[in-house]
Write an enzyme that holds these catalytic residues in place. Structure first.
Site, PDB file in Angstrom:
ATOM      1  N   HIS A 127      24.616 -15.134  36.042  1.00  0.00           N
ATOM      2  CA  HIS A 127      25.518 -14.027  35.692  1.00  0.00           C
ATOM      3  C   HIS A 127      26.113 -14.186  34.284  1.00  0.00           C
ATOM      4  O   HIS A 127      26.747 -13.248  33.791  1.00  0.00           O
ATOM      5  CB  HIS A 127      26.659 -13.920  36.700  1.00  0.00           C
ATOM      6  CG  HIS A 127      26.233 -13.460  38.057  1.00  0.00           C
ATOM      7  ND1 HIS A 127      25.485 -12.324  38.249  1.00  0.00           N
ATOM      8  CD2 HIS A 127      26.433 -13.998  39.297  1.00  0.00           C
ATOM      9  CE1 HIS A 127      25.236 -12.176  39.557  1.00  0.00           C
ATOM     10  NE2 HIS A 127      25.796 -13.187  40.203  1.00  0.00           N
ATOM     11  N   ASP A 248      21.066 -16.545  48.766  1.00  0.00           N
ATOM     12  CA  ASP A 248      22.074 -15.692  49.404  1.00  0.00           C
ATOM     13  C   ASP A 248      21.499 -14.380  49.931  1.00  0.00           C
ATOM     14  O   ASP A 248      22.250 -13.538  50.431  1.00  0.00           O
ATOM     15  CB  ASP A 248      23.267 -15.438  48.463  1.00  0.00           C
ATOM     16  CG  ASP A 248      22.865 -15.211  47.025  1.00  0.00           C
ATOM     17  OD1 ASP A 248      21.654 -15.058  46.761  1.00  0.00           O
ATOM     18  OD2 ASP A 248      23.760 -15.187  46.159  1.00  0.00           O
TER      19      ASP A 248
HETATM   20 ZN   LIG Z   1      24.007 -14.611  44.287  1.00  0.00          ZN
END
Ligand SMILES: [Zn+2]
Length: 311
Positions: A127, A248
């Protein structure tokens, strides 16, 4: 296959506030899983710490200084540096060791010391944009590893495959106008960070996004992976494959609603290894990103690493 595992105790010293999903227990859960005799064939090494300069392979110097300024000094102190990104006194060291491990793993597969490698590190990186820490990430480790492969080993075409359930906005940002890097991402949409639509293709069509609707499972994931990611990889013919390996999208994960099972990560790993065999002398470097259910993480990462070892 010779599979190298990079790990380091410093990854247990990047502290986040109580209740934060990106926590020390993730590495503990992985360590327990990797203690099984199935993994005795791994070539385990402590990750070396990168010099701060390495950060500038993918970020302006000012971003490095900004993160450094926000690292707290006192033991026990935690500093919020962005909405959900926190730093403790050892966080810079952990982030630089993640980078050093990724660079060493690239060195290993480029020089033939190992066929492939997995880096069990935190904090994650995908990110982090050119000039912004976000989403638990300080620096974009996979982007730095790609640049390192190009600068030091003369690799022409690097493919980054990101199957974390969140879009790798940072990696997309860094390589948006760089056709020497192909970035392919499967992720849930809508979901944090909000980017990753199919029409985000980069300046040179080197960005391939395959968003998945909430609540889909293995079939949709595998279809998107085949039709979008594998097709793009075969057209691109990478010299090296890097994986932003978040786990995830597992059905147990509390941060998203994709219903993958451990075998899907085994399957996707196998497909990427076929591409690496075809174009890249088997060279695959996989870096841990997300994965917040400890059982789902241990199962998925375990099957992923077993596939790397078996070929
Ligand atoms: Zn993630």
């Amino acid at each position: 296959m010779t599979t190298r595992l990079y790990e380091h105790p410093i990854f247990l010293e990047h502290v986040t506030p109580a209740g934060h999903p990106e926590r020390i227990d993730r590495i503990r859960a992985l360590n327990v899983a990797l203690g099984h005799p199935h993994f005795s064939g791994l070539d385990r090494k402590d990750a070396p710490q990168a010099n701060e300069d390495a950060v500038t392979l993918a970020h302006p110097e000012e971003h490095l200084f900004s993160v450094m300024r926000q690292i707290p000094e006192e033991e026990g102190e935690i500093n919020q540096i962005e909405a959900d990104t926190y730093a403790s006194p050892k966080s810079l060291q952990a982030a630089l060791t993640a980078i050093g491990g990724a660079m060493a793993a690239v060195d290993d597969v480029m020089t033939g010391v190992a066929d492939n490698a997995f880096l069990a590190a935190r904090p994650p990186g995908h990110h982090a944009e050119k000039a912004k820490a976000m989403g638990f990430c300080f620096f974009n480790t996979v982007a730095i590893a790609a640049r390192h492969a190009q600068r030091v080993h003369g690799v022409e075409r690097v493919a980054i495959v990101d199957w974390d359930v969140h879009h790798g906005n940072g990696t997309q940002d860094i390589f948006w106008d760089d056709p020497s890097v192909l970035f392919c991402s499967t992720h849930q949409m809508p979901l944090y960070p909000g980017s990753g639509a199919r029409d985000e293709t980069g300046v040179k069509n080197n960005i391939v996004n395959a968003p998945l609707s909430p609540n889909v499972g293995s079939d949709h994931f595998r279809e998107a992976f085949k039709s979008r990611v594998l097709t793009a990889l075969n057209d691109f013919s990478p010299d090296l494959i890097l994986i932003s390996a978040g786990f995830d999208a597992h059905h147990r994960d509390p941060l998203a609603q994709i219903n993958l099972v451990g075998e899907d990560f085994d399957w996707a790993t196998g497909r990427l290894m076929e591409v690496a065999d075809r174009f890249a002398h088997n060279r695959v470097v996989s870096l841990l990103e997300g994965g917040y259910d400890l059982e789902g993480l241990a199962e998925s990462a375990g099957l992923h690493i077993l596939r790397l070892m078996k070929g």
